[in-house]
Design an enzyme around this catalytic site. Structure first.
Site, PDB file in Angstrom:
ATOM      1  N   GLU A 291       7.770  30.415  10.629  1.00  0.00           N
ATOM      2  CA  GLU A 291       9.082  29.747  10.303  1.00  0.00           C
ATOM      3  C   GLU A 291       8.882  28.348   9.717  1.00  0.00           C
ATOM      4  O   GLU A 291       9.479  28.016  11.334  1.00  0.00           O
ATOM      5  CB  GLU A 291      10.597  30.233  12.026  1.00  0.00           C
ATOM      6  N   ASP A 370      14.271  41.095  15.021  1.00  0.00           N
ATOM      7  CA  ASP A 370      14.616  39.855  15.390  1.00  0.00           C
ATOM      8  C   ASP A 370      15.618  40.386  16.669  1.00  0.00           C
ATOM      9  O   ASP A 370      17.004  39.770  16.180  1.00  0.00           O
ATOM     10  CB  ASP A 370      14.732  38.589  14.872  1.00  0.00           C
ATOM     11  N   GLU A 398      21.106  35.998  22.322  1.00  0.00           N
ATOM     12  CA  GLU A 398      21.111  35.345  21.216  1.00  0.00           C
ATOM     13  C   GLU A 398      21.921  36.194  20.087  1.00  0.00           C
ATOM     14  O   GLU A 398      23.272  35.914  19.362  1.00  0.00           O
ATOM     15  CB  GLU A 398      20.161  34.857  20.056  1.00  0.00           C
TER      16      GLU A 398
HETATM   17  C1  BDP Z   1      14.876  33.915  16.572  1.00  0.00           C
HETATM   18  C2  BDP Z   1      15.978  32.558  17.058  1.00  0.00           C
HETATM   19  C3  BDP Z   1      15.391  31.361  16.334  1.00  0.00           C
HETATM   20  C4  BDP Z   1      13.379  31.835  17.213  1.00  0.00           C
HETATM   21  C5  BDP Z   1      12.785  32.909  16.350  1.00  0.00           C
HETATM   22  C6  BDP Z   1      11.350  33.077  17.015  1.00  0.00           C
HETATM   23  O1  BDP Z   1      17.308  32.341  15.537  1.00  0.00           O
HETATM   24  O2  BDP Z   1      15.738  30.571  17.459  1.00  0.00           O
HETATM   25  O3  BDP Z   1      13.064  30.616  16.981  1.00  0.00           O
HETATM   26  O4  BDP Z   1      13.625  33.947  16.881  1.00  0.00           O
HETATM   27  O5  BDP Z   1      11.222  34.191  18.151  1.00  0.00           O
HETATM   28  O6  BDP Z   1      15.016  34.988  16.327  1.00  0.00           O
HETATM   29  O7  BDP Z   1      10.547  31.995  16.563  1.00  0.00           O
END
Ligand code: BDP
Length: 684
Positions: A291, A370, A398
């Site tokens: 990301e 996720d 989340e």
């Molecule tokens: C996702 C989240 C994000 C996190 C990412 C992570 O939306 O905010 O930074 O995972 O685990 O679930 O790095």
């Protein structure tokens, strides 16, 4: 009451008989002074037992005679050996403890023996748990030890005071780019964590922004050290999330290439500095090449190169590198035939198995996507055999209702840790893999993203405290059942009153299934509003570049991840899990749409069609959410006003919001499929 005390809420014992019983023991508590953690243990014991027995607990370190309790480390307290026998003490693992009732000349005694100071602290919290659940102390014979060496909490706190995916207020650690000045809340958090056996904490978000990059500099290390000392007193080691590009961003180097000598020297120098400030520092947590975070790929290196470089810097000090496997091409697009996001972690990491240093652990999210309400277990567990592994869970809700909806997560986590990977034939559970036992690994454990903030009750939804408690208990021993955890938590938080414990436990245990039923169906996931992830949006991510699709059209729905005709993800599982997921007939209903694209008229194993299942579960789910409100209302006279109201408000909001979910999902699929609900219920 606000709920601040959480499960460490002590109240005087109401039974006179039991009070007399307890007082006999607490009239005298023998212990030997030692490490700071042992002092903490005694403070906790004096505090908790003092309130329960309404007496001052008398501590002494001399003259072991009469009735009372003796607490100590096996090696410091020679009398324990005589009492309990060398043999049994010899087998006690690190951080384990024994608790045994004995009689001495007709007088009741209790012995708590531990191998380490942490073990002693855990023994004390265990004893207090027993007393809070009104148990007698004269027939105890308990031997306990943690099954996972690393039991970690990940804070996703930013120094500006915000929390990534936080749903319970602002950070208790930071405000306006500085550490907070009042440490009392942090200390209370350390107490809560230690009381359930958690022994490690990372203090900042895995997405390390500019300010947090400085946490490893001499400017901020003194403050990190101060915070770490609070946790040390409770047996937790502190970790920091680091920015892989630090050598460039703050070190003045032209590169962060992990094979560059200058970069390697820079990290070594930083590691030495950190350990000068924090001698028991745990190590680094790293999100790299994920990301848009920097990582070794920028320099044509792989994850092992990156992790090993950091591991070499920490190794002389006994530090660990926890390297996250949440790595995928976040701009993938199926139209370009780029790989299935679900495949990513396995594809990236299995080729590197065996190439990581001994002090590296790979932290693997429970599922391949996720933290959805339902996903299969990540095939990376079992896909690796020569690498230390850790399971990553998300306590913060989340995708599971953001602490406005009730969703008791230990129910989900139990399925995950019990999952049979078949990595070494039948019976190789995830629990055995992450503990290190299955493959004889040196390090192992579990980490989870915290759900707390500065809300007075810590977690926003008071009942979400059960998730933090449950995580701690499960990380200690993954064999404990979710029912037992629910019962313990309820009893400790609300007192042992049958009507209350029964009602709340049942609500907790039903809640995951309720949440699942009115949200995304049959394992497909992701039908949420983009970015903030709260509330329904069936197509929210369907046409985005971030690669989470349901592929619903007028004919059918689901993602074809089979080997034969789909993305081939199913083949990442060994036999017989592979065959089970690959086959349309055998694939479990709850994961059907994760693995297969099917017509709406496809019949599930339950006998229902997919479309009818969607309608039914959404109607039922919304009704069951309403039912939670009614069940809670029956407790109005049994729970203090403050806590009763807060929970009621949240449950009412959930019930309303569940209707919105029901209507959005049902309308969408009625329109897409053109197939009516056989019961002809109104669709809005
Ligand atoms: C996702 C989240 C994000 C996190 C990412 C992570 O939306 O905010 O930074 O995972 O685990 O679930 O790095």
């Amino acid at each position: 009451e606000s709920g601040y005390e959480a499960w460490l809420r002590y109240r005087p014992c109401e039974s006179e008989e039991l009070l007399g019983h307890y007082r006999k023991y607490f009239n005298r508590v023998w212990f030997r002074q030692g490490l700071e953690i042992m002092r903490t243990a005694m403070q906790e014991l004096s505090h908790g037992a003092g309130i329960i027995t309404r007496c001052t607990v008398r501590l002494c370190d001399e003259g072991w005679q009469g009735a009372g309790i003796a607490i100590g480390l096996i090696d410091d307290f020679s009398e324990l050996k005589d009492l309990l026998g060398n043999e049994i003490l010899g087998t006690l693992p690190e951080d384990g403890y024994l608790m045994r009732s004995i009689e001495h000349e007709g007088l009741p005694r209790l012995v708590l023996a531990a191998r380490s100071a942490n073990g002693m602290l855990y023994a004390v919290f265990h004893l207090l748990r027993l007393m809070k659940s009104v148990q007698r102390l004269d027939r105890l014979n308990i031997a306990e030890h943690p099954r996972n060496a690393l039991r970690m909490i990940n804070q996703w706190d930013n120094m500006d005071g915000s929390i990534e995916r936080g749903y319970a207020g602002r950070s208790i650690f930071y405000r306006d780019d500085e550490f907070v000045s009042d440490w009392s809340r942090i200390r209370d958090y350390a107490r809560l964590l230690a009381s359930v056996g958690i022994n490690a904490i990372s203090l900042n978000n895995v997405n390390v922004h500019e300010r947090e990059t400085l946490l490893i500099t001499d400017e901020l290390l003194p403050k990190v050290a101060q915070t770490a000392s609070i946790f040390s007193a409770y047996g937790l080691r502190t970790y920091l999330s680091i920015n892989f590009a630090s050598p460039r961003q703050i070190g003045g180097l032209p590169t962060a290439d992990p094979l560059d000598e200058g970069v390697r020297a820079w990290w070594k120098e930083r590691a030495d500095a950190i350990y000068r400030h924090i001698p028991d520092f745990g190590g680094f947590l790293v999100k790299a090449d994920s990301e848009f975070r920097p990582g070794p790929y920028t320099y044509g290196r792989n994850h092992a190169d990156g992790a090993n470089m950091l591991a070499d810097a920490l190794e002389p000090h006994g530090g660990l590198v926890i390297w996250r496997c949440f790595v995928y091409d976040c701009l993938q697009d199926w139209r370009d035939r780029k790989p299935d996001r679900a495949r990513a972690a396995y594809d990236h990491y299995t080729p590197l198995d065996g190439r990581f240093r001994e002090n590296v652990l790979l932290q693997i999210k429970n599922g391949p996507m996720d933290f959805q309400v339902r996903e299969p277990v990540s095939p990376l567990f079992g896909g690796l055999s020569k690498t230390n592994q850790m399971l990553e869970l998300q306590i913060t809700q989340e995708y599971t209702g953001q602490q406005k909806h009730l969703c008791y997560l230990p129910s989900q986590w139990k399925e995950i840790v019990d999952f049979d990977t078949f990595a070494l034939g039948e019976g190789t559970s995830v629990a055995q893999i992450v503990s290190g036992k299955a493959f004889g690994r040196r390090h192992g454990g579990v980490a989870a993203v915290s759900n707390i903030g500065d809300d007075q009750n810590w977690t926003g939804h008071l009942l979400a405290q059960a998730n933090l408690y449950g995580y701690g208990r499960l990380s200690w021993n993954m064999e404990i059942g979710e029912e037992e955890i629910a019962w313990e938590w309820t009893c400790l938080t609300f007192g042992k009153k049958e009507k209350v414990t029964d009602t709340i436990c049942c609500m907790l245990l039903d809640s995951w299934s309720i949440y699942e039923s009115y949200t995304a169906p049959l394992g497909v996931g992701w039908m949420v509003q983009p970015n903030h992830h709260y509330g329904p949006s069936v197509d929210g991510y369907e046409y985005s570049k971030w690669g989470t699709y349901h592929f619903a059209d007028c004919h059918g729905i689901g993602v074809n991840r089979t080997l034969l005709t789909g993305t081939g993800y199913s083949a990442q599982y060994p036999s017989p899990q592979f065959e089970r997921y690959e086959s349309l007939q055998d694939c479990p209903d709850e994961l059907l749409l994760f693995f297969h694209h099917v017509p709406y008229t496809h019949r599930l194993q339950s006998g229902k069609t997919v479309i009818q299942h969607i309608y039914d579960t959404h109607y039922e789910g919304a009704e069951r959410a309403e039912g939670l409100v009614e069940r809670w209302k029956t407790l109005e006279d049994d729970i203090d006003e403050g806590r009763y109201r807060q929970v009621l408000d949240r449950l009412q909001e959930q019930a309303e919001h569940a209707k919105e979910w029901r209507d959005v999902i049902n309308t969408y699929f009625l329109r897409k499929s053109g197939i009516q609900d056989i019961h002809k219920r109104p669709i809005y």
